[in-house]
Design a protein around this motif. Structure first.
Motif, PDB file in Angstrom:
ATOM      1  N   ARG A 108       0.866  -1.184   0.000  1.00  0.00           N
ATOM      2  CA  ARG A 108       0.000   0.000   0.000  1.00  0.00           C
ATOM      3  C   ARG A 108       0.900   1.230   0.000  1.00  0.00           C
ATOM      4  NH1 ARG A 108      -5.473  -1.295   3.571  1.00  0.00           N
ATOM      5  NH2 ARG A 108      -6.034  -3.134   2.361  1.00  0.00           N
ATOM      6  N   ALA A 109       1.370   1.549  -1.168  1.00  0.00           N
ATOM      7  CA  ALA A 109       2.294   2.681  -1.276  1.00  0.00           C
ATOM      8  C   ALA A 109       1.981   3.492  -2.521  1.00  0.00           C
ATOM      9  CB  ALA A 109       3.727   2.166  -1.314  1.00  0.00           C
ATOM     10  N   GLY A 110       0.725   3.545  -2.864  1.00  0.00           N
ATOM     11  CA  GLY A 110       0.335   4.315  -4.040  1.00  0.00           C
ATOM     12  C   GLY A 110      -1.098   3.988  -4.368  1.00  0.00           C
ATOM     13  N   GLY A 111      -1.732   4.848  -5.153  1.00  0.00           N
ATOM     14  CA  GLY A 111      -3.123   4.605  -5.537  1.00  0.00           C
ATOM     15  C   GLY A 111      -4.071   4.887  -4.390  1.00  0.00           C
ATOM     16  N   LYS A 112      -5.204   4.178  -4.406  1.00  0.00           N
ATOM     17  CA  LYS A 112      -6.268   4.435  -3.438  1.00  0.00           C
ATOM     18  C   LYS A 112      -5.797   4.181  -2.004  1.00  0.00           C
ATOM     19  CE  LYS A 112     -10.790   2.579  -2.350  1.00  0.00           C
ATOM     20  NZ  LYS A 112     -11.529   1.315  -2.544  1.00  0.00           N
ATOM     21  N   HIS A 113      -5.032   3.109  -1.843  1.00  0.00           N
ATOM     22  CA  HIS A 113      -4.504   2.809  -0.507  1.00  0.00           C
ATOM     23  C   HIS A 113      -3.042   3.201  -0.470  1.00  0.00           C
ATOM     24  CE1 HIS A 113      -7.824   0.602   1.200  1.00  0.00           C
ATOM     25  NE2 HIS A 113      -7.975  -0.025   0.047  1.00  0.00           N
ATOM     26  N   ASN A 114      -2.718   4.262   0.217  1.00  0.00           N
ATOM     27  CA  ASN A 114      -1.323   4.671   0.289  1.00  0.00           C
ATOM     28  C   ASN A 114      -0.934   4.898   1.736  1.00  0.00           C
ATOM     29  OD1 ASN A 114       1.191   5.652   0.025  1.00  0.00           O
ATOM     30  ND2 ASN A 114       0.675   7.341  -1.352  1.00  0.00           N
ATOM     31  N   ASP A 115      -0.137   3.995   2.265  1.00  0.00           N
ATOM     32  CA  ASP A 115       0.280   4.135   3.661  1.00  0.00           C
ATOM     33  C   ASP A 115       1.727   4.587   3.797  1.00  0.00           C
ATOM     34  OD1 ASP A 115      -2.132   3.557   4.917  1.00  0.00           O
ATOM     35  OD2 ASP A 115      -1.834   1.406   4.750  1.00  0.00           O
ATOM     36  N   LEU A 116       2.325   4.984   2.679  1.00  0.00           N
ATOM     37  CA  LEU A 116       3.722   5.426   2.720  1.00  0.00           C
ATOM     38  C   LEU A 116       3.931   6.545   3.735  1.00  0.00           C
ATOM     39  CD1 LEU A 116       6.472   4.949   1.401  1.00  0.00           C
ATOM     40  CD2 LEU A 116       5.810   6.481  -0.444  1.00  0.00           C
ATOM     41  N   GLU A 117       2.974   7.459   3.767  1.00  0.00           N
ATOM     42  CA  GLU A 117       3.108   8.609   4.671  1.00  0.00           C
ATOM     43  C   GLU A 117       2.919   8.213   6.141  1.00  0.00           C
ATOM     44  OE1 GLU A 117       4.040  11.161   2.969  1.00  0.00           O
ATOM     45  OE2 GLU A 117       3.510  10.211   1.066  1.00  0.00           O
ATOM     46  N   ASN A 118       2.343   7.034   6.360  1.00  0.00           N
ATOM     47  CA  ASN A 118       2.097   6.610   7.748  1.00  0.00           C
ATOM     48  C   ASN A 118       3.291   5.895   8.376  1.00  0.00           C
ATOM     49  OD1 ASN A 118      -0.578   7.496   7.971  1.00  0.00           O
ATOM     50  ND2 ASN A 118      -1.336   5.696   6.879  1.00  0.00           N
ATOM     51  N   VAL A 119       4.109   5.293   7.523  1.00  0.00           N
ATOM     52  CA  VAL A 119       5.178   4.435   8.053  1.00  0.00           C
ATOM     53  C   VAL A 119       6.168   5.244   8.889  1.00  0.00           C
ATOM     54  CG1 VAL A 119       7.116   2.924   7.463  1.00  0.00           C
ATOM     55  CG2 VAL A 119       4.966   2.778   6.189  1.00  0.00           C
ATOM     56  N   GLY A 120       6.395   4.758  10.099  1.00  0.00           N
ATOM     57  CA  GLY A 120       7.304   5.455  11.005  1.00  0.00           C
ATOM     58  C   GLY A 120       6.562   6.445  11.895  1.00  0.00           C
ATOM     59  N   TYR A 121       5.355   6.801  11.495  1.00  0.00           N
ATOM     60  CA  TYR A 121       4.563   7.755  12.286  1.00  0.00           C
ATOM     61  C   TYR A 121       3.470   7.052  13.089  1.00  0.00           C
ATOM     62  CZ  TYR A 121       6.934  11.277   9.502  1.00  0.00           C
ATOM     63  OH  TYR A 121       7.901  12.052   8.904  1.00  0.00           O
ATOM     64  N   THR A 122       2.956   5.921  12.570  1.00  0.00           N
ATOM     65  CA  THR A 122       2.003   5.133  13.352  1.00  0.00           C
ATOM     66  C   THR A 122       2.701   3.845  13.772  1.00  0.00           C
ATOM     67  OG1 THR A 122       1.111   3.742  11.573  1.00  0.00           O
ATOM     68  CG2 THR A 122       0.128   5.928  11.828  1.00  0.00           C
ATOM     69  N   SER A 143      14.776   9.998  19.421  1.00  0.00           N
ATOM     70  CA  SER A 143      14.759  10.856  18.230  1.00  0.00           C
ATOM     71  C   SER A 143      15.164  10.106  16.958  1.00  0.00           C
ATOM     72  CB  SER A 143      15.637  12.083  18.437  1.00  0.00           C
ATOM     73  OG  SER A 143      16.957  11.676  18.704  1.00  0.00           O
ATOM     74  N   ASN A 144      15.873   8.968  17.077  1.00  0.00           N
ATOM     75  CA  ASN A 144      16.234   8.297  15.823  1.00  0.00           C
ATOM     76  C   ASN A 144      15.447   7.013  15.549  1.00  0.00           C
ATOM     77  OD1 ASN A 144      17.397   6.164  17.251  1.00  0.00           O
ATOM     78  ND2 ASN A 144      19.493   6.931  17.060  1.00  0.00           N
ATOM     79  N   ILE A 145      14.597   6.609  16.481  1.00  0.00           N
ATOM     80  CA  ILE A 145      13.873   5.337  16.321  1.00  0.00           C
ATOM     81  C   ILE A 145      13.044   5.313  15.027  1.00  0.00           C
ATOM     82  CG2 ILE A 145      11.983   6.097  17.868  1.00  0.00           C
ATOM     83  CD1 ILE A 145      13.134   2.481  17.602  1.00  0.00           C
TER      84      ILE A 145
END
Ligand code: ATP
Ligand code: MG
Ligand code: MG
Ligand code: MG
Length: 461
Positions: free
Chosen positions: A65-79, A262-264
């Motif tokens: 899920r890293a493009g198109g309708k389902h894109n979780d790229l922006e979530n990785v590392g933040y959730t 801070s680096n995790i």
């Protein structure tokens, strides 16, 4: 417990045929990547292809899920719960069993096989779905069943076609661990962790938007393996589980750095992206300027940038592939078989980006000092065009600064460049096919990038 094995064995014992994970690149130009277990059964659900003799199936599907309708790229590392590549466990009924059995199976697996404590489980149903609400009450107290609208609990394949209400199972990770401010289901927080989605395909939406009941309603479910493994191991973050920690530990050794608050995030992004990139390469996706290959490039460059933050100044990602093989190679043999090829491809692309990342980072930092409201679209374009920073990478670098890019300007410069390229192509009379041009670029890429660097540093503001 081997959750993947346990799941497949459970549904096999209920008569389901165990099917393999389909490729990440689906035979469907409208879909960038396989993003759910049901994708390989799409034509059966719509009726385009007749259902097999055994009308039930189960699988563990690799999903991106890293493009198109389902894109979780922006979530990785933040959730704590999103990955670009993950494994989706699923059971499917093609006009065989429906809601009652789907709910009963899910409940049995979660409470008996996984042994998740009942007092931590919550369920959601569609607001109109009285039937599911009733059926769940055979297993769980009504106060633990919440009704939500279309946004959360209605699933459709597209604007028309098979669709229906869904029901999701959540695991409460505790107010003591997450606080009460995320005290709601279906929200974006991590306290109530969504583990399983049961889709009840019971309608066909026609071109007028009417919902017509399907003669043989079907079941499609999806449960995230990484989330379940984390819960079973008592971790509140998928990345703290045994599926990711070996990759993270290996990275700490390579970087010679301890994990800190801070680096995790960087360690986690690298572990996630290394998995995605390796699987994509093992399935024949190549780094490219557009399409799937550009998604691959964007994921890798995001990982490299996080490596840069950890102090890496030359390719390092390929050194993690052996660890990935130890973790997943036994089940996904392509990783084992293609190991050397994956390392080679990763290193080539890392090499390309490491050549320009220094100059790009200093241009970025320099511009940041001058930025008050919006980050310059010109500089974002230059970072993209000259230094190979995809737009989303620059956006991600600005995220913790709460700054947006002047997108209009960026788009304008992109359009300009596209037009120029078109004009140049027309007049050139060049008969070289695009593929040939690409291989030349690969071959002489080195020289080209040095040239870029020179122009860049002389143009540095
Ligand atoms: P979320 O709300 O957490 O983003 P979702 O509603 O988008 O999840 P579904 O489309 O319902 O997820 O997919 C079915 C299951 O797949 C989810 O319940 C979850 O367990 C898992 N899943 C979905 N997206 C991801 C992801 N990016 N990484 C890991 N697991 C995921
Ligand atoms: Mg989601
Ligand atoms: Mg959800
Ligand atoms: Mg869901």
């Amino acid at each position: 417990m081997d959750v993947r094995k346990e799941y497949l064995k459970f549904f096999e014992s209920k008569g389901h045929r165990v099917v393999s994970s389909m490729p990440l690149v689906p035979d469907d130009p409208t879909l960038l990547f396989t993003n759910a277990g049901m994708v390989q059964f799409k034509d059966i659900f719509t009726g385009a292809v007749p259902a097999p003799k055994n009308k039930t199936a189960t699988s563990c599907q690799l999903c991106v899920r890293a493009g198109g309708k389902h894109n979780d790229l922006e979530n990785v590392g933040y959730t704590a719960r999103h990955h670009t590549l993950f494994e989706m466990l699923g059971n499917f009924s093609f006009g065989d069993y429906f809601k009652k059995e789907a709910i009963a199976y899910a409940w049995e697996f979660i409470t008996k096989n996984l042994e998740l404590p009942i007092e931590k489980l919550w369920v959601t149903v569609h607001e109109s779905d009285d039937e599911a609400f009733e059926l769940w009450q055979e297993h769980i107290n009504a106060s633990r069943i919440k009704r939500f609208g279309d946004k959360d609990n209605f699933w459709s394949m597209g604007d028309t076609g098979a669709c229906g209400p869904c029901s999701e199972i959540f695991y409460d990770q505790g107010e003591e661990n997450f606080g009460s401010d995320e005290d709601y289901l279906g929200g974006e927080g991590d306290r109530f962790l969504e583990i399983w989605n049961l889709v009840f395909m019971q309608y066909e939406r026609d071109t007028n938007g009417n919902l017509n009941p399907l003669p043989k309603p079907s079941i499609d479910t999806g449960m995230g393996l990484e989330r379940v493994v984390a819960i079973k191991e008592g971790k509140f973050n998928n990345f703290d589980s045994s599926l990711f920690m070996p990759l993270i530990e290996k990275t700490t050794q390579l970087a010679n750095k301890k994990i800190t608050d801070s680096n995790i995030g960087s360690f986690r992004v690298i572990a996630d992206h290394l998995r995605a990139v390796s699987f994509m390469i093992s399935q024949g996706i190549l780094f490219d300027k557009e399409g799937r290959g550009y998604v691959l490039r964007r994921i890798l460059r995001r990982a490299v940038r996080h490596g840069y933050l950890l102090g890496f100044r030359k390719p390092f990602l390929a050194k993690l592939v052996d660890t990935l093989d130890e973790l997943m190679g036994a089940h996904y043999t392509a990783i084992k078989e293609q190991k050397e090829y994956i390392k080679e491809q990763i290193t080539l692309e890392e090499d390309r980006f490491f050549k320009t990342i220094d100059s790009g980072m200093s241009l970025f930092e320099e511009e940041l000092k001058n930025t008050k409201k919006k980050f310059s679209g010109e500089i974002a374009f230059k970072l993209y065009d000259t230094f190979g920073f995809p737009l989303d990478l620059t956006q991600d670098m600005l995220r913790d600064k709460n700054l947006d890019i002047d997108i209009e300007k960026f788009e304008e410069l992109m359009a300009e460049q596209r037009n120029k390229a078109k004009a140049a192509w027309k007049g050139s009379g060049d008969t070289l096919a695009e593929g040939d041009f690409k291989s030349l670029l690969e071959k002489y890429g080195k020289n080209k990038f040095v040239g870029y660097e020179k122009t860049a540093s002389s143009a540095k503001i």
